[in-house]
Design an enzyme around this catalytic site. Structure first.
Site, mmCIF file in Angstrom:
data_model
loop_
_atom_site.group_PDB
_atom_site.id
_atom_site.type_symbol
_atom_site.label_atom_id
_atom_site.label_comp_id
_atom_site.label_asym_id
_atom_site.label_seq_id
_atom_site.Cartn_x
_atom_site.Cartn_y
_atom_site.Cartn_z
ATOM 1 N N ASN A 42 -6.931 -25.873 -13.211
ATOM 2 C CA ASN A 42 -6.108 -26.762 -12.399
ATOM 3 C C ASN A 42 -5.331 -27.720 -13.295
ATOM 4 O O ASN A 42 -5.812 -28.145 -14.351
ATOM 5 C CB ASN A 42 -6.919 -27.487 -11.322
ATOM 6 C CG ASN A 42 -8.049 -28.365 -11.825
ATOM 7 O OD1 ASN A 42 -8.737 -28.029 -12.782
ATOM 8 N ND2 ASN A 42 -8.254 -29.485 -11.163
ATOM 9 N N GLU A 44 -3.211 -31.116 -12.596
ATOM 10 C CA GLU A 44 -2.781 -32.138 -11.645
ATOM 11 C C GLU A 44 -1.494 -32.804 -12.114
ATOM 12 O O GLU A 44 -1.098 -32.669 -13.278
ATOM 13 C CB GLU A 44 -3.885 -33.176 -11.457
ATOM 14 C CG GLU A 44 -5.118 -32.600 -10.808
ATOM 15 C CD GLU A 44 -6.226 -33.608 -10.592
ATOM 16 O OE1 GLU A 44 -7.170 -33.262 -9.876
ATOM 17 O OE2 GLU A 44 -6.168 -34.736 -11.142
ATOM 18 N N CYS A 53 -3.509 -25.231 -8.544
ATOM 19 C CA CYS A 53 -4.940 -24.905 -8.599
ATOM 20 C C CYS A 53 -5.208 -23.850 -9.663
ATOM 21 O O CYS A 53 -4.318 -23.070 -10.025
ATOM 22 C CB CYS A 53 -5.412 -24.380 -7.246
ATOM 23 S SG CYS A 53 -5.240 -25.561 -5.893
ATOM 24 N N GLU A 55 -6.946 -21.108 -9.434
ATOM 25 C CA GLU A 55 -6.824 -19.745 -8.920
ATOM 26 C C GLU A 55 -5.379 -19.267 -8.944
ATOM 27 O O GLU A 55 -5.090 -18.132 -9.347
ATOM 28 C CB GLU A 55 -7.360 -19.657 -7.478
ATOM 29 C CG GLU A 55 -8.813 -20.034 -7.346
ATOM 30 C CD GLU A 55 -9.068 -21.509 -7.054
ATOM 31 O OE1 GLU A 55 -10.088 -21.811 -6.409
ATOM 32 O OE2 GLU A 55 -8.259 -22.368 -7.487
ATOM 33 N N CYS A 86 -9.211 -23.174 -2.035
ATOM 34 C CA CYS A 86 -8.530 -23.870 -0.952
ATOM 35 C C CYS A 86 -7.715 -22.858 -0.131
ATOM 36 O O CYS A 86 -7.508 -21.713 -0.548
ATOM 37 C CB CYS A 86 -7.625 -24.970 -1.502
ATOM 38 S SG CYS A 86 -6.110 -24.378 -2.310
ATOM 39 N N CYS A 89 -4.718 -21.230 -1.955
ATOM 40 C CA CYS A 89 -5.116 -20.198 -2.914
ATOM 41 C C CYS A 89 -5.581 -18.937 -2.202
ATOM 42 O O CYS A 89 -5.291 -17.822 -2.644
ATOM 43 C CB CYS A 89 -6.205 -20.721 -3.840
ATOM 44 S SG CYS A 89 -5.578 -21.946 -5.014
#
Length: 136
Positions: A42, A44, A53, A55, A86, A89
């Site tokens: 990830n 940010e 993310c 994934e 999430c 994803c």
């Protein structure tokens, strides 16, 4: 019992995560049908919607390398228990098939696994576009 390589690789990937806002680091390793593996973490951003993310980072690396058929994804998080991907994803992954094995681990040894279609039932897939007269 020792961890499978893909799970160890996901734990290593979370160490590269850039998570100064949430402090919730995630690493992912996506395995293609031919056994090739693609890593992501990830990343940010101060503008939260720009965050990516782990994934989807792994998926982007795989697609950039020419892979489009996948067996499994291992996700490692810095939290106290394994987490599922999430919704965003899940939708990104289902584009390439609903049979994907999803494995989630923590560095301290907890593990959970699902099949993607159980995490995103009644998913919207590329086939939906063909059924509705869109692109096929």
């Amino acid at each position: 019992m020792s961890r499978p390589d893909i799970e160890r690789e996901a734990i290593l990937a979370l160490e590269s995560a850039y998570a100064p806002y949430s402090a919730f680091r995630v690493g992912a390793v996506l395995e293609a049908e031919d056994g090739s593996r693609y890593t992501g973490c990830n990343v940010e951003n101060a503008s939260y919607s720009v965050t990516i993310c782990a994934e989807r980072a792994a998926l982007a690396a795989a697609i950039a390398a020419g892979a489009q058929r996948f067996r499994r994804i291992a996700i490692a998080c810095s939290g106290s228990s394994p987490v599922a991907p999430c919704g965003m994803c899940r939708q990104a992954l289902v584009e390439f098939g609903t049979e994907l094995e999803v494995i989630s681990v923590t560095p301290d040894g907890q593990r959970t696994a699902w099949q993607l279609d159980s995490l995103l039932p009644q998913s919207f897939t590329p086939q939906e576009l063909g059924r509705r007269g869109g692109m096929s």
